[in-house]
Scaffold this active site. Sequence first.
Site, PDB file in Angstrom:
ATOM      1  N   THR A 104      -1.087  -7.682  -5.691  1.00 16.99           N
ATOM      2  CA  THR A 104      -2.069  -7.076  -6.580  1.00 16.99           C
ATOM      3  C   THR A 104      -2.433  -7.973  -7.757  1.00 16.99           C
ATOM      4  OG1 THR A 104      -0.151  -6.085  -7.608  1.00 16.99           O
ATOM      5  CG2 THR A 104      -1.380  -4.718  -6.073  1.00 16.99           C
TER       6      THR A 104
ATOM      7  N   GLY B  56      -4.988   0.096  -9.020  1.00 11.34           N
ATOM      8  CA  GLY B  56      -4.571  -0.155  -7.641  1.00 11.34           C
ATOM      9  C   GLY B  56      -5.077   0.840  -6.613  1.00 11.34           C
ATOM     10  N   GLU B  57      -5.320   2.076  -7.008  1.00  7.37           N
ATOM     11  CA  GLU B  57      -5.543   3.088  -5.980  1.00  7.37           C
ATOM     12  C   GLU B  57      -6.894   3.785  -6.052  1.00  7.37           C
ATOM     13  OE1 GLU B  57      -1.478   4.791  -4.834  1.00  7.37           O
ATOM     14  OE2 GLU B  57      -1.215   4.111  -6.873  1.00  7.37           O
TER      15      GLU B  57
ATOM     16  N   ILE C 244       2.908  -7.141  -5.454  1.00  7.29           N
ATOM     17  CA  ILE C 244       2.770  -6.905  -4.010  1.00  7.29           C
ATOM     18  C   ILE C 244       1.461  -7.497  -3.489  1.00  7.29           C
ATOM     19  CG2 ILE C 244       4.323  -4.927  -4.028  1.00  7.29           C
ATOM     20  CD1 ILE C 244       1.903  -3.068  -4.021  1.00  7.29           C
TER      21      ILE C 244
ATOM     22  N   PHE D  19       0.809  -1.229   0.000  1.00  5.94           N
ATOM     23  CA  PHE D  19       0.000   0.000   0.000  1.00  5.94           C
ATOM     24  C   PHE D  19       0.834   1.267   0.000  1.00  5.94           C
ATOM     25  CE2 PHE D  19      -2.269  -3.270   2.578  1.00  5.94           C
ATOM     26  CZ  PHE D  19      -3.151  -3.676   1.587  1.00  5.94           C
TER      27      PHE D  19
ATOM     28  N   GLY E 158       2.045   0.276 -12.532  1.00  9.92           N
ATOM     29  CA  GLY E 158       2.833  -0.928 -12.766  1.00  9.92           C
ATOM     30  C   GLY E 158       2.440  -1.666 -14.027  1.00  9.92           C
TER      31      GLY E 158
ATOM     32  N   ASN F 216      -7.138  -8.210 -16.354  1.00  9.39           N
ATOM     33  CA  ASN F 216      -7.515  -9.458 -15.715  1.00  9.39           C
ATOM     34  C   ASN F 216      -8.625  -9.157 -14.710  1.00  9.39           C
ATOM     35  OD1 ASN F 216      -6.746 -11.452 -13.108  1.00  9.39           O
ATOM     36  ND2 ASN F 216      -6.925 -12.419 -15.108  1.00  9.39           N
TER      37      ASN F 216
HETATM   38 MO1  MOS Z   1       1.022   3.408  -4.072  1.00  7.73          MO
HETATM   39  S1  MOS Z   1       0.772   4.589  -2.422  1.00  7.73           S
HETATM   40  O1  MOS Z   1       1.914   4.499  -5.068  1.00  7.73           O
HETATM   41  O2  MOS Z   1       1.905   2.050  -3.513  1.00  7.73           O
END
Ligand code: MOS
Length: 684
Positions: free
Chosen positions: A457, A649-650, A455, A227, A498, A576
């Site tokens: 994800t 992711g965010e 990580i 995170f 990523g 995915n």
């Molecule tokens: Mo995110 S806070 O850029 O891992």
Amino acid sequence: MSVLSAPERSLTALADLERVDGRAKVEGSAAYAADVPAASMVYCHVVQSSIARGSLTRIDTDRAEALSGVLVVLTHDNAPRLVDIEDAEVFVLQTPAVAYRGQIVAAVVADTPETARLGADLIDVSYQVEPAAIAFGLDEPVQPQSAAEIDRALAAAPVRLDVHYATPPEHHVAMEPHAAAARWADGRLALQESTQGVHHTRDVLARLLDLPPDHVLVSSRFVGGAFGSKIEVHPHTVTAALAALALPGRTIRLVLTRQQCFALAGYRSPTRQRIRLGAATDGQLQVVAVDVAEQTSRTKEFAENCQGPAARMYASVKRHTSNRQSILDVPIPTWMRGPGCTPGMFALEAAMDELAIACAVDPVELRIHNEPLVDPESGKPFPQRRLVNCLRVGAERFGWEERDPTPRARRRSGWWIGTGVSSATYPHARIADNAARIRFQADGRYLVEIAAADIGTGSRTALAVLAADALGVPPSRVEVELGVSDLPEASVAGGSFGTTSWGAAVIAAARAFRAQHGTDPGPGAESQARGSAGDLADRSAHSFGAQFAEVRIREDTGEIRVTRLLGVFSVGRVVNARTARSQFVGGMTMGIGMALHEEGVWDSRYGLVVNHDLAGYHIPTCADVEEIEVVWLDEDDPDTGARGIRGVGEIGITGVAAAIANAAHHATGVRVRRLPLTVDDFLS
Ligand code: MOS
């Protein structure tokens, strides 16, 4: 817009691939940083400062050193010297200065973890204490940065809002604690680390130890959540490296305890945000002014920058933002999921709800009404801005039309019920110039190698999908190897960039492979290529979304439950579905935590995070989550990222806390402007 080759059209068919490392994780064969076995393993435990500012006057290590099994005790007196790279966070055990409570002041290495910990307890530290500034003061007002033009426009606006919002310190608490294992031999450092970027970690350590980068090998094949807390190199990693230098040939394992993570691995800065909005009576924004105060550390500056989204979310003639940092004697804040946007969108989107009520305009319509044609701040076009679509799709699915806007109007069996909405956003970025290598193996499978990070994800799975698609083979014939620094160059896992950044390199390598070796390669055939995704120079690329929440609040106890969450997202192409959905659900769940549970409580005298464990720092568990629905628009953003990908992711966390706080206001008529919402807020 690029024309896709025939094999690439197959991407959709691969979109539901099972997580390629799922079995290894479920069976327990996936080795995380603290699991990797080594001969001659020894264990390190750190000693942390108990003061917030001052200097060490004496460290008595005699009792620790006398303990059977203790191999070495490191302090600033005897630790190997580091190169000062002007990053005080990682200049570990080099000086007697103490800059925050919890700083590493000594480390004990022993033959068992228990002995190392006992040894650490036996170390006596004396300090000269200096006065420290620690308190941030969530309730203090923010003085707006003076801007006469903005003040005049606000004064002239028919509808005005001037409100203070605040968010507390929040901690990442990834399930896997921070851990490192270091070994120094033959002038080289080998490091097992839980990190979001092996090359970043390698480069920092190489500079600190004055080594060529290829003399530092960093491996991080599995990471149990991060995170943002595992982007920067933190002091424990450097400590493990120092211990390795002191004990050549031994592998030094250092695992931070959960409590140690609270001071040594970053956190999200608390924020105070003053939001001033001026609008016409129909809700058309005329002025958006956001002045914020955040906390940073005297050791190293890091700014959350939560004022960011206010400048570009909505069309407004005049805009103003400012950011003031309180420099305090505290641990160092860092990136945390949706940095800037997450606290910023809480305040902005709750204030928009207040404006909707002030103008008697539906909150979904208010947002649509203020939709900008171009980025209001930069004047650049948005390549794909589908916030309105997200709001409309969400409103329809959620049943928004039936909503009676009157607060405190629905009660069932002792619970007040309400619904709320918020926009979501996160910038799209991509890192140029990643590299990947593809090798055809004797078993007929393609090995794809890139020093990317997974990580938790699902990047290993997403990259397998992209490689299979670009090679025109089933994913069962692709194997992805990542997380080791001797693989081709890759950026960190961060900023939701990523998949698109690494993906560009993987696609470039697949094309190079086919160009060089055709479709019937022999074993050992290999190609390597660099790839960059999209050029963003003349565009303002962002992802958008809409969050809808339903809450119920008990009239007698103030207990608040989130009964429904719906997130609708526009994120470019989803590579995915399984792992993307899991990112959204995870982000939204983290948003429930932000709204209802998470608050680092600091002792303002000593700089200690008092609730520094999972008994005191609450995050949502299964019992806190009732229904989360995730929808994404079917889209492709061909101009923006590799294969039209923007990243997932965010954005899932942004807007959730506002949607919940807005729903809580709708349920009870109580406007809470400081997170987390607690029972006390609803009992007055
Ligand atoms: Mo995110 S806070 O850029 O891992």
